[in-house]
Design a protein around this motif. Structure first.
Motif, PDB file in Angstrom:
ATOM      1  N   VAL A 200      -6.151   1.088   6.017  1.00  0.00           N
ATOM      2  CA  VAL A 200      -4.743   0.876   5.648  1.00  0.00           C
ATOM      3  C   VAL A 200      -3.826   1.614   6.617  1.00  0.00           C
ATOM      4  CG1 VAL A 200      -3.000   1.307   3.883  1.00  0.00           C
ATOM      5  CG2 VAL A 200      -5.275   0.504   3.211  1.00  0.00           C
TER       6      VAL A 200
ATOM      7  N   ASN B 194      -6.640   2.847  -1.407  1.00  0.00           N
ATOM      8  CA  ASN B 194      -6.507   2.731   0.042  1.00  0.00           C
ATOM      9  C   ASN B 194      -7.777   3.252   0.718  1.00  0.00           C
ATOM     10  OD1 ASN B 194      -3.886   1.828  -0.328  1.00  0.00           O
ATOM     11  ND2 ASN B 194      -2.951   3.822   0.063  1.00  0.00           N
TER      12      ASN B 194
ATOM     13  N   ARG C 246      -3.161   0.398  -3.595  1.00  0.00           N
ATOM     14  CA  ARG C 246      -2.547  -0.818  -3.043  1.00  0.00           C
ATOM     15  C   ARG C 246      -2.749  -1.967  -4.015  1.00  0.00           C
ATOM     16  NH1 ARG C 246      -6.994  -2.716   1.536  1.00  0.00           N
ATOM     17  NH2 ARG C 246      -8.706  -1.457   0.717  1.00  0.00           N
TER      18      ARG C 246
ATOM     19  N   ALA D 288       0.865  -1.187   0.000  1.00  0.00           N
ATOM     20  CA  ALA D 288       0.000   0.000   0.000  1.00  0.00           C
ATOM     21  C   ALA D 288       0.896   1.229   0.000  1.00  0.00           C
ATOM     22  CB  ALA D 288      -0.913   0.003   1.228  1.00  0.00           C
TER      23      ALA D 288
ATOM     24  N   LEU E 179       1.594   5.184   0.434  1.00  0.00           N
ATOM     25  CA  LEU E 179       1.076   6.348   1.143  1.00  0.00           C
ATOM     26  C   LEU E 179       1.569   7.646   0.525  1.00  0.00           C
ATOM     27  CD1 LEU E 179       1.552   5.074   4.809  1.00  0.00           C
ATOM     28  CD2 LEU E 179      -0.394   4.733   3.279  1.00  0.00           C
TER      29      LEU E 179
END
Length: 319
Positions: free
Chosen positions: A238, A234, A220, A196, A198
């Motif tokens: 997550v 996401n 992700r 995932a 960010l």
């Protein structure tokens, strides 16, 4: 790589306890005796976790060596599985079947966390590494590259700029993740894993399959040893473990309980009949008993605690 003799002995005892408790004839006295053994020494608790990992992975061993999991096997099959487990421990490593065991890897890894522990590390290049519960990582930094080998578990990586312009990779047993100046989460499990992103982006690839994919921030993707899945967005769940929570949004109860079990020692089991019940909520991972109590009161469930290390979840009206 050999395990110390006292650990081999403890794992052997754990295997015998596992077989007895899953025999279908275990008594309350057996559970009390097992609980006393488990609490007597931290080594016993570690051995129990390793035995549970062996049992979970037995089903994935190929060919004639494959055995059913202990919880589904008949008496003769349980004895065969037990013999297999004891052979694994007597060899001093659980890797003789062609797969490296979590237990042996944990003993020699560079960074690790215990069950229920989260821990952050600052790496030599200035990057940061946050380990979730029950996670093992090896570090390989040299003049050409920066590599994190995620043996087991889940990590959050925040990469730092590198004056030597070395690539930063996370390698699991199934896939590789190349950081493109980024912040991302990687989870590795026996059957695969997930990445995932960010911040910024990563490139995920499955060696030998030709599968490769760029994943941007907010997305992700799951993977196994054959291919990559479809990208998904996401959501609030997550990375919630950073703040000490599991966030469930219409999630099957079995999946939630499986996640909760990663944060508590011992065994957490549930009636398969409740596995597909959809659950939503925020559940603490630093106090899994509180999380179970919330499920019990909010979703008509019954939580039976045979001991601190043995918990069963079922419908409140079941007997």
């Amino acid at each position: 790589m050999s395990l110390p003799a006292e650990e081999v002995k403890a794992i052997g005892v754990a295997a015998r306890w596992y077989a007895r408790l899953h025999s279908g004839t275990a008594t309350d006295a057996d559970r009390v005796a097992w609980d006393s053994w488990l609490a007597a020494d931290p080594l016993n608790r570690q051995a129990w976790q390793r035995m549970a990992a062996v049992a979970e992975q037995m089903a994935s061993v190929p060919g004639a060596l494959a055995a059913p999991t202990l919880s589904k096997a008949g008496n003769s099959s349980r004895r065969q599985v037990l013999r297999s487990a004891l052979l694994l421990t007597s060899a001093g490593t659980l890797g003789w079947l062609g797969w490296r065991s979590q237990a042996a890897q944990n003993l020699m890894c560079d960074y690790r966390t215990r069950v229920g522990e989260r821990r952050e590390f600052r790496l030599a290049d200035g990057s940061s590494l946050l380990l979730n519960t029950d996670t093992s990582v090896n570090l390989r930094f040299d003049g050409r590259q920066r590599v994190l080998e995620l043996l087991w578990g889940e990590i959050l990586v925040s990469t730092a700029p590198d004056p030597l312009l070395r690539p930063f990779k996370v390698v699991t047993r199934h896939a590789q993740v190349l950081a493109l100046g980024t912040r991302f989460i990687v989870r590795s499990q026996p059957g695969g894993g997930e990445v995932a992103v960010l911040e910024k982006a990563v490139e995920v690839s499955v060696p030998g399959s030709g599968s490769a994919m760029r994943v941007e921030a907010g997305q992700r993707v799951a993977f196994n040893d054959r291919s990559l899945g479809m990208q998904r967005g996401n959501d609030v769940s997550v990375g919630a473990w950073q703040q000490g929570s599991i966030i469930a949004i219409d999630r099957p109860l079995a999946a939630l309980l499986n996640d909760l079990s990663r944060y508590r020692p011992g065994v957490l089991r549930w009636d398969p009949a409740i596995g597909e019940l959809k659950v939503s909520g925020v559940f603490p991972i630093d106090d899994t008993d509180l999380a179970l109590a919330a499920l019990e009161s909010g979703f008509a469930l019954r939580v039976t605690r045979y001991s601190r290390f043995w918990v069963q979840v079922a419908r409140a009206d079941s007997r």
